[in-house]
Write an enzyme that holds these catalytic residues in place. Structure first.
Site: not given
Ligand code: ATP
Length: 328
Positions: A15, A27, A76, A107, A130, A132, A134, A176, A220
């Site tokens: 992703g 790089v 992918r 990962d 990523t 996330d 994670d 995720r 609210s």
């Protein structure tokens, strides 16, 4: 003695996340700084198998530090999961005279890089990209900070309309199976409740908390729901439950979706990407391989792929407590 590194390839895989372009730039420019050649690989491992390569010099990455997405495209690759696929990729690397590979991804991408290294003893280095957050071995993955800013901006806007109409909003955010985006953006956006996979709040406690919040004078409410949370997994069922069980609530749902993966990277992500790119190339030059670069206690450190892909980063319990206190 490890082989002297003269030509390094870089690819983005899995992703995409904001900051990947800034990492590619870093790089490429670090290679130029050390008089190394740099080869861009298009479409991740798919392009590696096909030999979809393009030489990149320092000028070829101008004007991309502020761009979301990845100029090298991401993909992918099913074929890379097979020995035959990795053999083809290795052959293309050798044919192109490439001595080291920098993989920018999550990962899964690191698992692929690790297997390539195990099978062919090919030098690889990873940059965690990523939203996330994670991955073990870095307090921040590339894109996490930008995604947080995107989510907080969205919460602020939804808050405007929620308070104008005295509404309760469930806002679903990505992440995720971890709740880092939800917890951090929820605190920053002043959410009344935050549902994350790491803490099973349960429907009864959620309803009780919303009632308390209404009683305390709030007109609210915003509830941030991590996509991986058990009760938030189907956010529309959650809305129906609250509709059916709590009178006087006008409930709405907003699923933020892929907007969280795009946009111009934040200052933090641009600096992080620049640092990670330098560390990745210079570590390959030092003869290191099979590591992910990461941010730990303000320093760039290396974590073996093996550790980086094991487990998930833990949620900060202090943040959970802060979020509870703030919703008083
Ligand atoms: P994201 O966190 O955004 O999902 P990711 O890097 O984890 O990023 P994956 O789709 O899991 O994304 O992996 C990217 C690619 O890495 C896969 O398409 C595949 O080519 C390769 N890969 C993943 N797992 C393996 C594996 N076990 N063996 C070989 N290659 C793998």
């Amino acid at each position: 003695m490890p082989k002297k590194i003269k030509r390094i390839a870089v690819l983005t895989s899995g992703g995409d996340s904001p900051g990947m372009n800034a990492a590619i730039r870093s790089v490429v420019r670090t290679c130029a700084y050390h008089d190394l050649e740099c080869i861009g690989v298009y479409r991740g491992y798919e392009g590696l198998i096909e030999g979809d390569f393009k030489p990149m010099d320092a000028r070829s990455v101008k004007g991309i530090i502020n761009k979301g997405g990845t100029i090298l495209k991401s993909a992918r690759s099913k074929e890379f999961r097979t020995v035959e696929g990795r053999q083809k990729a290795y052959k293309k690397l050798v044919e192109a005279g490439i001595d080291g590979l920098v993989v920018i991804g999550g990962d899964g991408s690191f698992t692929g890089a690790m297997i390539l290294n195990d099978e062919f003893d090919f030098p690889v280095m990873g940059i965690p990209g990523t939203i996330d957050n994670d991955i073990v071995g870095t307090t921040h993955t590339l894109g996490f900070d930008t995604a947080l800013n995107t989510v907080v901006d969205a919460i602020d806007k939804i808050r405007d309309t929620a308070s104008s109409h005295n509404r309760l909003f469930f806002i679903e955010v990505m992440g995720r199976d971890v709740g880092h985006i939800a917890l951090n953006a929820g605190i920053a956006g002043g959410a009344e409740e935050i549902l994350i996979p790491e803490e099973d709040l349960g429907l009864d406690r959620l309803v009780e908390s919303l009632r308390r919040s209404r009683k305390s004078g709030k007109t609210s409410s915003i509830v941030i729901v991590a996509e991986g949370d058990k009760i938030g997994k189907n956010i529309f069922e959650l809305k129906d439950f609250v509709d059916d069980n709590m009178e006087g609530y006008d409930v709405r749902v907003s699923v933020l979706g892929h907007m969280q993966r795009g946009g111009s990277p934040s200052c933090f992500d641009r600096v992080l990407a620049s640092r990670m790119g330098v560390k990745a190339v210079e570590s390959l030059l030092e003869g290191k391989s099979n590591y992910m670069v990461g941010l730990q206690n303000t320093k760039m450190e290396l974590t073996p792929f093996d550790n980086a892909i094991k487990g998930k980063t833990k949620i900060n319990l202090e943040l959970l407590r802060v979020s509870d206190i703030m919703s008083t």
